[in-house]
Design a protein around this motif. Structure first.
Motif, PDB file in Angstrom:
ATOM      1  N   GLY A   3      47.049  33.728  47.909  1.00 63.27           N
ATOM      2  CA  GLY A   3      45.902  34.103  47.176  1.00 63.27           C
ATOM      3  C   GLY A   3      46.095  35.132  46.137  1.00 63.27           C
ATOM      4  N   ARG A   4      47.136  35.562  45.849  1.00 66.29           N
ATOM      5  CA  ARG A   4      47.192  36.794  44.734  1.00 66.29           C
ATOM      6  C   ARG A   4      46.900  36.202  43.457  1.00 66.29           C
ATOM      7  NH1 ARG A   4      52.391  37.163  41.826  1.00 66.29           N
ATOM      8  NH2 ARG A   4      54.035  35.927  42.863  1.00 66.29           N
ATOM      9  N   GLU A   5      47.460  35.013  43.027  1.00 62.98           N
ATOM     10  CA  GLU A   5      47.319  34.387  41.652  1.00 62.98           C
ATOM     11  C   GLU A   5      45.742  34.381  41.632  1.00 62.98           C
ATOM     12  OE1 GLU A   5      51.495  33.155  43.097  1.00 62.98           O
ATOM     13  OE2 GLU A   5      49.191  33.443  44.037  1.00 62.98           O
ATOM     14  N   LEU A   6      45.154  33.615  42.579  1.00 64.43           N
ATOM     15  CA  LEU A   6      43.476  33.359  42.458  1.00 64.43           C
ATOM     16  C   LEU A   6      42.717  34.607  42.525  1.00 64.43           C
ATOM     17  CD1 LEU A   6      41.237  31.178  42.736  1.00 64.43           C
ATOM     18  CD2 LEU A   6      41.456  31.625  45.337  1.00 64.43           C
ATOM     19  N   GLN A   7      42.972  35.494  43.354  1.00 67.69           N
ATOM     20  CA  GLN A   7      42.178  36.549  43.472  1.00 67.69           C
ATOM     21  C   GLN A   7      42.463  37.804  42.821  1.00 67.69           C
ATOM     22  OE1 GLN A   7      39.558  36.146  44.931  1.00 67.69           O
ATOM     23  NE2 GLN A   7      39.755  34.546  46.780  1.00 67.69           N
ATOM     24  N   LEU A   8      43.779  38.199  42.204  1.00 63.52           N
ATOM     25  CA  LEU A   8      44.181  39.286  41.448  1.00 63.52           C
ATOM     26  C   LEU A   8      43.873  38.862  40.140  1.00 63.52           C
ATOM     27  CD1 LEU A   8      46.848  40.743  43.848  1.00 63.52           C
ATOM     28  CD2 LEU A   8      44.826  42.040  42.885  1.00 63.52           C
ATOM     29  N   ARG A   9      44.132  37.696  39.829  1.00 64.36           N
ATOM     30  CA  ARG A   9      44.120  37.283  38.350  1.00 64.36           C
ATOM     31  C   ARG A   9      45.086  37.911  37.414  1.00 64.36           C
ATOM     32  NH1 ARG A   9      38.991  36.344  40.503  1.00 64.36           N
ATOM     33  NH2 ARG A   9      38.269  37.813  39.214  1.00 64.36           N
TER      34      ARG A   9
END
Length: 332
Positions: free
Chosen positions: A280-286
Motif C-alpha cells: 500500500g505504500r505506493e497508493l497511500q504515500l504517493r
C-alpha cells in the motif's frame, strides 16, 4: 498533552535511544500531531534510524507462491474466502519456479526473498516443496529467506529452520481489541503462537500490521507495543490497499502525512528493529514515499501478492536520490 503544546520531538528520540518506551499519551501525540510538525517528527525519527542503520536500506522481494484458495475470512485480503476480487488462483509453485524467483530477487538487489503462500497454514507436502526450494537457494545464492506460510506447528517450524529459512513472517495485522472485526476464522492468539513457534525453532520473527482498517489511534499504539513485546526483528508496516471485491473495499482512512507519522511512531517504539514500508505504500504515500525512509529502513521491491508495486528501478533511484545506500544481500 494537547496539539497546542510545544513538543520537543528530539526528547522522543532520546527516550527511544535509551530503550525507554513512549507512553500512550506521547505515542498518541505523534499520530495526532499537526501536519506542520511532520518534518520535525521525521527528523527525530531519523536520528533513531541513523543510529541503528545509518543510511542503509534493505530491499525485500515477495514471491506469491500460492494464490487464493484460502478458507480464512480476513476482510482486507483479496485471496480470502469472502473476497470476490478477480485474482489469479493456483496451488503452490514448483521448486524450480521458487528458485527462479530468488534469482530475480538477486537481480533487483534484494537481500531478502520472501516465499508467501495463501491459506490457513501449510500441508506437510507444501512444507516439503518449500524445504526443497530453500535448500537449493541457500546452496547457490547469498540470500536471506523469509517464509510466510500461515499458521505452523512445531515440527513444520523445525523443518523450515533446518532447511535454511532465516525468518518467518506472520503478521499480527491489528491490535487484539480490533482483531475480531477484521477476521473471525482464527484468533489473534493463533497468530502470536505461530510467531512464538518460529522463534522457538530458531527463525527470526517477522511480524507487522496493516494500518487503515478502521482501527483507532489507541489501537495503532497497542499494535506497536505488542510487536515490541513480541520481539519481532522485522516489522512490515502495511497501509490498506482497499481492493474491490473485499469487505474493506472503499475504506479511505489514510493520507500520506498520517502514514508518515505512523512510521515515525513505530521507529520510536521499536527503535532497533527493521521497520519495513510494505503493501500500500505506493497508493497511500504517493509522492511522499521518499520521506518514509527517514523513519523506515526497509522496503519491498517488485509486486506484492495481488497488487502491483512501483517499478524496481524507480525504487533504486528513490534511494539513490536520498543519498541512501542499498544494503545488498543483507544477511544480518
Amino acid at each position: 498533552m494537547t496539539k497546542l503544546q510545544q513538543i520537543n520531538w528530539n526528547e522522543y528520540a532520546d527516550k527511544a535511544l535509551s530503550g525507554e518506551r513512549l507512553t500512550m499519551e506521547e505515542s498518541l501525540s505523534v499520530i495526532q500531531a499537526d501536519d506542520s510538525e511532520l518534518l520535525a517528527i521525521l527528523q527525530a525519527a531519523y536520528r533513531v534510524r541513523r543510529h541503528y542503520y545509518g543510511n542503509k536500506v534493505k530491499l525485500n522481494l515477495i514471491m506469491n507462491a500460492k494464490s487464493g484458495l484460502c478458507p480464512e475470512d480476513c476482510g482486507y485480503c483479496s485471496q480470502s474466502i469472502v473476497s470476490n476480487a478477480p485474482i489469479e488462483k493456483y496451488t503452490l509453485l514448483e521448486k524450480d519456479t521458487l528458485v527462479d524467483g530468488a534469482r530475480k530477487a538477486m537481480e533487483l538487489k534484494a537481500g531478502t526473498y520472501c516465499i508467501v503462500a495463501s491459506g490457513r497454514g501449510p500441508s506437510n507436502r507444501e512444507v516439503d516443496q518449500v524445504v526443497a526450494a530453500v535448500r537449493e537457494i541457500k546452496a547457490t545464492m547469498p540470500m536471506k529467506i523469509c517464509a510466510c506460510l500461515g499458521i505452523l506447528n512445531e515440527e513444520q517450524a523445525r523443518r523450515l529452520k533446518e532447511a535454511g529459512v532465516d525468518r518467518y513472517n506472520h503478521n499480527l495485522n491489528t491490535s487484539s481489541s480490533h482483531f475480531g472485526r477484521i477476521t473471525t476464522t482464527h484468533t489473534y492468539d493463533d497468530r502470536v503462537q505461530t510467531v512464538e513457534k518460529a522463534k522457538t525453532a530458531g527463525m527470526s520473527p517477522c511480524s507487522g500490521c496493516i494500518i487503515g482498517m478502521g482501527e483507532s489511534d489507541r489501537e495503532i499504539v497497542e499494535i506497536a507495543w505488542s510487536l515490541r513485546e513480541l520481539g519481532a526483528d522485522s516489522i512490515p508496516v502495511n497501509f490498506l490497499h482497499p481492493i474491490e471485491g473485499t469487505p474493506l473495499a472503499g475504506r479511505n482512512d489514510l493520507n500520506p502525512r498520517r502514514c508518515l507519522k505512523v512510521l515515525a511512531l513505530f521507529r520510536f517504539i521499536c527503535p532497533s528493529k527493521e521497520i519495513r514500508v510494505s503493501g500500500g505504500r505506493e497508493l497511500q504515500l504517493r509522492s511522499l514515499q521518499p520521506l518514509s525512509l527517514y523513519a523506515a529502513n526497509s522496503v519491498f521491491v517488485g509486486d506484492y501478492l495481488t497488487t502491483e508495486g512501483q517499478e524496481s528501478l524507480a525504487d533504486h533511484r528513490m534511494i539513490e536520490d536520498l543519498g541512501f545506500e542499498i544494503e545488498e544481500c543483507a544477511l544480518g
